[in-house]
Every structure is written in structure tokens, then in C-alpha cells.
Scaffold this active site. Structure first.
Site, PDB file in Angstrom:
ATOM      1  N   SER A 529       0.843  -1.187   0.000  1.00 35.01           N
ATOM      2  CA  SER A 529       0.000   0.000   0.000  1.00 35.01           C
ATOM      3  C   SER A 529       0.890   1.252   0.000  1.00 35.01           C
ATOM      4  CB  SER A 529      -0.969  -0.039   1.186  1.00 35.01           C
ATOM      5  OG  SER A 529      -2.003   0.900   1.022  1.00 35.01           O
ATOM      6  N   ASP A 614      -9.697  -3.714  -5.494  1.00 34.26           N
ATOM      7  CA  ASP A 614      -9.096  -2.896  -4.449  1.00 34.26           C
ATOM      8  C   ASP A 614      -9.772  -1.529  -4.395  1.00 34.26           C
ATOM      9  OD1 ASP A 614      -7.448  -1.483  -2.699  1.00 34.26           O
ATOM     10  OD2 ASP A 614      -5.627  -2.412  -3.458  1.00 34.26           O
ATOM     11  N   HIS A 649      -8.183  -4.945  -1.254  1.00 39.33           N
ATOM     12  CA  HIS A 649      -6.915  -4.400  -0.796  1.00 39.33           C
ATOM     13  C   HIS A 649      -6.136  -5.377   0.082  1.00 39.33           C
ATOM     14  CE1 HIS A 649      -4.202  -1.040  -0.311  1.00 39.33           C
ATOM     15  NE2 HIS A 649      -4.231  -1.157   0.996  1.00 39.33           N
TER      16      HIS A 649
END
Length: 674
Positions: A529, A614, A649
Site C-alpha cells: 500500500s 481494491d 486491498h
């Protein structure tokens, strides 16, 4: 071996402040374009082909990771209003079971939710919030079946097992009022996924008649709803990356009006706890690393409870009937301070290891002298304790079992410091197996994050043993942008000081090399991320410093993403990275954005993994990045991309599937440094 896929280029120019950015892969944002999905599938096929010779290694690593885990397991039960609540897993099943027992742990089990049954026939399944009503008769729970973190709220009658007709879509936080008939919840904007509204729902009434309690107009802010441990107050928090405001309402009067605790002031963040006739406020008005004050619940003067101190960061707090507990950091190391509310006398709980992680765990009851906390280090498995705040006795309730004959004495942990470019010393925690020789010939994986005020605490991971037992050192970089050394440490690595994050990480890599742990030829870095932003930026700056890079769901197209205010997080991230519609931020962000700074050079091998659904980092960012890296790669390093077509995610939702994804990352690191 197949040839790597080459993405078609379509001219696309983005102009701002007299600058022109060419993005021939901009079209990847259109997932309805057959060419886009065709390319993604080609990337997956190429990655599978390249990694096919490592399948045996990958399966071996997976078996090693799985063999360390007690697959049939149960969390430590948390007592609340006469029930013991817990989750458990069963061997061979992907998802958790949420259950409780009444009165005693010897009582019959009541299964409230079985994730395995609920996930049947679904490619993705995840629980969101779960909240039991004050009288323990109903359970409000949320689920996501796409990976896009769009949670559906349902309410279950725990006596009959029947679902109530009350169903609410796209919720975030959820809390019960004390009447047991009213639920408050936050809702998201459909496109940006910013939680911006708080609603009130009365059981049995149509959702269309729910009452809008609050709507946040400032697009930098998110809203959430919770309840104090005392159960006396509902707490509504509006927060951005640098400012917050809290409003409270007595939980017994759900139709009343929320009132502000402290007025919103730009640059000041605070949180609220309740005890007796006072609100306790953790606030960074005087010290950026926070202090604690208290004020009468009806309003009035602030009284200081914990004054600011150098190198002291007030990270969190809990208030029980007779004690207050503060989670602190002294010079970066966590501590728990227990305060007797009647006298003000306090003490801190002692811990012996040089680097460790602690946190509150399952504290559901207000009228108790027991504090529950979790403890681990890079060599000490996760332990859950009850601590008697009066007698100061510590009771171990459970310690994570590590199967396969784990012996903590066979591993070593060191705390190092690295001198960053501006002279700042950045700490790093390193673990390795005894016998590791610091002769520069070893292998190492360096992990980092450095954003959103998230600390990278040196906690335990049984999965990590798959690397340590194969001769790796595993290092965690406590870089600016996280709160590892306090909130001021976070603020020194954001906005127009974001590059400090990257400089610190590079310094940590150099320190590992200097200390003899590794050479650049055998150093792997990883981040996910915003950690993907980190590793993407540093490999542009110093590609020769690393042998391989693992980038998970990486945020790499910084400028273009934050320019588009319809993309999730783009508005709320302005206080974290800056607003590219302001010229000083535009040029600064462009100077480090991984995608914008890809150049013709010899890049290390890169393994990128992402998911099609995501909601936090659009799938197109890592896909574009992979295409651009391959176009500009001038060395022998591999550019590999894996796109999970059914997840979000956090990757795959099933626990075994997640471990397989991790095993693939570790196999890549092992194979590339062999």
C-alpha cells in the site's frame, strides 16, 4: 519461457502548471476495455510461467508456514455482561466462527456467525464490524462479498437465529444506543468511499426513514461513531490527517443532540474518553506528541493530567471505573501507565526485552480491576495477559502456539540506528537465527511503511520463521511518516517532508550492509500500500542498492490519483501527501511519485501483487507501473505482476489463500537471492 507481455500505448497528456506528463497507459483505468483485462490475464500467465520453476519452493514455504500454525484455535474469550465472547477456527476451514458462552466457559456454545457457511459459493467474503446489543439479544454485523469494502449491515436475533428485516448498505462504523432499539452508523460516499454521514436507525422502521444526524462537508474529513467504555456516551469523531473534532451524546438518549467537546481547530487532533464527571482528552495542542487533559462533562476549564515531556508520546488511553491506563512511547518503545483515579498515583508495567510490541486487547467491561493487553516481540509469540491494576499481578491467559519445535532462544533481536541524509537517526529492529554470520554474505529482507501515523512495531510472526530458518535476517525500518518515535516523527515524514521517509529507508538499507548483514546483491525490500510507494520511490533513487523488491497493492501513481477527486481516498489523502492542485505540492509529489519517475536503468527484480477490486489503491496503478517498468528495464531483473481477480486491498479473504499469497512472496525473495 513465454515472452513478457507488452502493453499497447495510447497517447494521453496531462497538463498542470505548465508541465506536461505523458501517460500512454492511462487507459488501464477502464476495466470494461477488453484489451485491459486481456493484458492483466497475460501478466498473470507470464508470472506463472516465470515462477513455475519455483513451484516446489513455494509449496515448501507454504507447508513450512502452515506447519507452524495451530489450525484449530480459539481467541481469548472476552467477558461482557455475563457472556464470554470469542472467535475460533477449525482445521481445513477458511473463515472464523464467532461464538459466545453464557456465564461460564463450560456452558454450551452459541454460534452467532459461521463465516464458512456464510462464504459458501462466494469468491470473496469478509466480516466488518460486529456489535452486540446492550441486552445481549441481538447482533449487528457487516459483511463484504466483493473485496471492495462495501459492507452490508444486518441484524440477527440471537435467540431465534432469525435475521431482522433491517438491512443497510455501504456502512462503516456501527454502535448501539443503550435502549437496545437504536443503531447509529456511518455511511460512505459511493465513489470516494469517504465516510461522511452519521445516521440513526430505529429497529423495525424502514431504512428510508432513518434520520441523518450529521454530514461532514469538508472532503478531507472522515466520520465515525463509537461508545465510551463506561457505556455512558456515544462518541462521534470527525478527523482528517491533521485535525479532528469530537461530539458526544448520552447513549441513553439516542434522539438527543450531539455536542462538541472541543471546537475544531486546524492542525489540532484529539480523542476523548469518559470517567465519572469528566471527559479525558488526548490532544496535541501544546505538544505535537500529545498531552492528556480533563474537563467537566458539562464543559469548563481544562486540567492537565499528563504534561508534555521530551521523547514521550501519548498513543492511547482507556478509563475503567477505578483506573486509567495510558499507552505511551518512551523514545520509541511502548509502555503502559496505570493511574489510580482516586489518588492519582501511577506506575508503569515493566517489560524486559529491548524491542517489543504491546496493545490493549479485549477490554469490554468498565467496572473491573483487570486490564487486558497483548505482548509480543520479533522472537516472543503473541501473549495475552490480564493485569490486576490493584495487586499488580500479571496472569498469562494464552500464548500463541508455534508448532514445529520453536525455540525463541535460537533467535536474536538487535536494535540498530541508521543516519539519514539530514543527520536524523532512524531506528531499525533486526531478527535472525543464531549462527547468522555478519560477513556480508547473508541474505536480508527489509520491510517498511512510513505513512498515516502507523507504527511498524516489532511484533511476532510465525510465518517469518520461513525466512529466518533459511538464513535470512528480517529487518523492520522505523522510519519517519509512522509514529514509531511519536506523532512528531510522523509529521516529519508527510506532506512537504515526505522524502524523509525514503531517505530513512535507504539509510536503513545502507546500515544493514555496513553492519555486515547483507550485500546489495542479496538484499530484498518489501512494502504494501503506502509501503509500496516507499519501495517504489527508493528503487527509482537507488536501484543498485537492492536485489529484489516486493510491492503489494502499491500506491505508485501519486499525482494522477490525487488529482482525481472521484477516486477513493483522493480527498482525504490531501492532508497526508498534499494537494496537487497547489503548485508547490504538485512539483514536490511529482519529484518522488514512483510511476512518474520510472527511467531507463537497471532495476532490481520486482514482484508486484494487487487485486482487481481494491478500493484503496486502484488496480490500474500497479498494472500501469509494471508496464512502464518493463518498458524501461535495462537490466536482467524480472518484472512480475500478479492480479487477484476476486479480491480487494487485503488480498484473498480465506486464511489459507492468504498464506499461499505470502508463501509466493517469500519464495520470490528466496529464489532471487539464492
Amino acid at each position: 519461457m513465454k515472452n513478457p507481455p507488452r502493453a499497447a500505448e495510447r497517447p494521453h497528456t496531462i497538463e498542470a502548471f505548465g508541465d506536461r506528463r505523458e501517460d500512454p497507459f492511462f487507459y488501464f483505468r477502464d476495466r470494461e476495455d477488453p484489451e485491459v483485462m486481456g493484458y492483466i490475464k497475460a501478466e498473470n500467465a507470464y508470472t506463472a510461467d516465470v515462477m513455475e520453476p519455483w513451484q516446489g519452493l513455494e509449496q515448501e514455504v507454504y507447508a513450512d508456514i502452515l506447519g507452524r500454525i495451530e489450525q484449530t484455535d480459539m481467541s481469548v474469550p472476552s467477558r461482557y455482561e455475563g457472556y464470554f465472547y470469542y472467535t475460533r477456527t477449525e482445521e481445513g476451514k477458511q473463515y472464523s466462527i464467532v461464538a459466545r458462552k453464557r456465564g461460564t466457559l463450560e456452558a454450551a456454545e452459541e454460534v452467532m456467525l459461521d463465516g464458512n457457511e456464510m462464504a459458501a459459493g462466494k469468491k470473496f467474503f469478509a466480516f466488518g464490524v460486529t456489535a452486540v446489543s446492550p441486552d445481549q439479544t441481538r447482533l449487528a454485523y457487516a459483511t463484504d462479498t466483493t473485496g471492495y469494502r462495501e459492507y452490508r449491515l444486518e441484524i440477527k436475533d440471537l435467540a431465534t437465529g432469525a435475521l431482522l428485516p433491517d438491512v443497510i448498505e455501504k456502512v462503516g462504523s456501527v454502535v448501539w444506543a443503550e435502549d437496545g432499539e437504536t443503531v447509529f452508523y456511518s455511511k460512505e460516499q459511493p465513489k470516494t468511499k469517504r465516510s461522511y454521514q452519521i445516521w440513526r436507525h430505529r429497529l423495525g422502521r424502514p431504512v428510508e426513514k432513518d434520520v441523518l444526524v450529521y454530514e461532514e462537508a469538508d472532503e478531507r474529513f472522515r466520520v465515525g461513531i463509537a461508545k465510551t467504555l463506561s457505556k455512558r456516551y456515544l462518541v462521534m469523531t470527525m478527523s482528517s490527517g491533521r485535525t479532528s473534532e469530537v461530539r458526544v451524546l448520552e447513549a441513553a438518549t439516542p434522539e438527543g443532540e450531539f455536542r462538541t467537546v472541543l471546537p475544531r481547530r486546524e492542525g489540532t487532533s484529539y480523542g476523548v474518553s469518559h470517567h465519572g464527571g469528566h471527559f479525558y482528552v488526548r490532544v496535541n495542542d501544546v505538544s505535537r506528541d500529545f498531552r492528556v487533559v480533563r474537563m467537566p462533562v458539562g464543559g469548563g476549564e481544562l486540567e492537565e493530567v499528563i504534561a508534555p515531556e521530551a521523547a514521550l508520546y501519548v498513543q492511547g488511553m482507556l478509563h475503567f471505573a477505578r483506573h486509567g491506563v495510558y499507552l505511551l512511547r518512551h523514545g520509541g518503545l511502548p509502555a503502559l501507565r496505570v493511574v489510580e483515579m482516586a489518588s492519582g498515583a501511577w506506575h508503569e508495567i515493566a517489560f524486559e526485552e529491548a524491542a517489543f510490541s504491546i496493545g490493549f486487547a479485549g477490554n469490554a467491561e468498565f467496572d473491573t480491576d483487570l486490564l487486558r493487553f497483548g505482548y509480543s516481540s520479533m522472537v516472543t509469540p503473541q501473549a495475552t495477559y490480564d493485569y490486576n491494576m490493584v495487586s499488580r499481578e500479571r496472569t498469562l491467559l494464552k500464548q500463541q502456539k508455534v508448532l514445529g519445535g520453536y525455540d525463541a532462544a535460537q533467535y536474536v533481536v538487535e536494535r540498530l540506528e541508521a543516519r539519514s541524509g539530514d543527520g536524523t537517526m532512524a531506528p531499525m529492529t533486526v531478527a535472525y537465527r543464531k549462527g547468522f554470520e555478519k560477513n556480508g554474505k547473508g541474505r536480508a529482507l527489509l520491510s517498511g511503511y512510513g505513512s498515516y501515523a502507523i507504527a511498524m512495531d516489532p511484533g511476532f510472526s510465525s510465518s517469518r520463521l520461513a525466512l529466518l530458518d533459511r538464513g535470512f535476517a528480517y529487518a523492520i525500518a522505523h522510519i519517519r511518516g509512522g509514529t514509531d518515535l511519536g506523532y512528531s516523527w510522523y509529521e516529519a515524514g508527510k506532506l512537504l517532508r515526505k522524502k524523509n521517509t525514503f531517505d530513512d529507508f535507504e539509510a536503513c538499507a545502507e546500515r544493514l550492509i555496513e553492519a555486515g548483514f547483507v550485500s546489495p546483491e542479496r538484499l530484498v525490500i518489501e512494502g504494501a500500500s503506502a509501503g509500496g510507494l516507499l519501495v517504489g520511490a527508493v528503487m527509482n533513487e537507488r536501484p543498485e542498492l537492492f536485489r529484489a523488491v516486493i510491492a503489494g497493492v502499491p500506491f505508485v501513481d501519486v499525482v494522477s490519483t490525487l488529482e482525481d477527486k472521484t477516486i477513493p481516498l483522493s480527498t482525504t489523502d490531501i492532508d497526508e501527501f498534499g494537494d496537487p492542485e497547489r503548485e508547490e505540492f504538485y512539483w514536490y509529489m511529482k519529484s518522488y511519485s514512483p510511476y512518474d519517475n520510472v527511467r531507463e536503468t537497471e532495476y532490481p527484480s520486482v514482484y508486484i501483487y494487487t487485486s482487481l477490486n481494491d478500493s484503496q489503491v486502484g488496480y490500474w496503478e500497479p498494472v500501469k507501473w509494471a508496464a512502464k517498468l518493463r518498458k524501461h528495464q535495462r537490466g536482467a531483473g524480472k518484472i512480475l505482476l500478479q492480479v487477484n481477480l476476486d479480491a480487494g486491498h487485503g488480498g484473498a479473504s480465506g486464511r489459507y489463500d492468504r498464506l499461499k499469497e505470502l508463501a509466493r512472496c517469500y519464495a520470490f525473495a528466496i529464489a532471487e537471492t539464492a
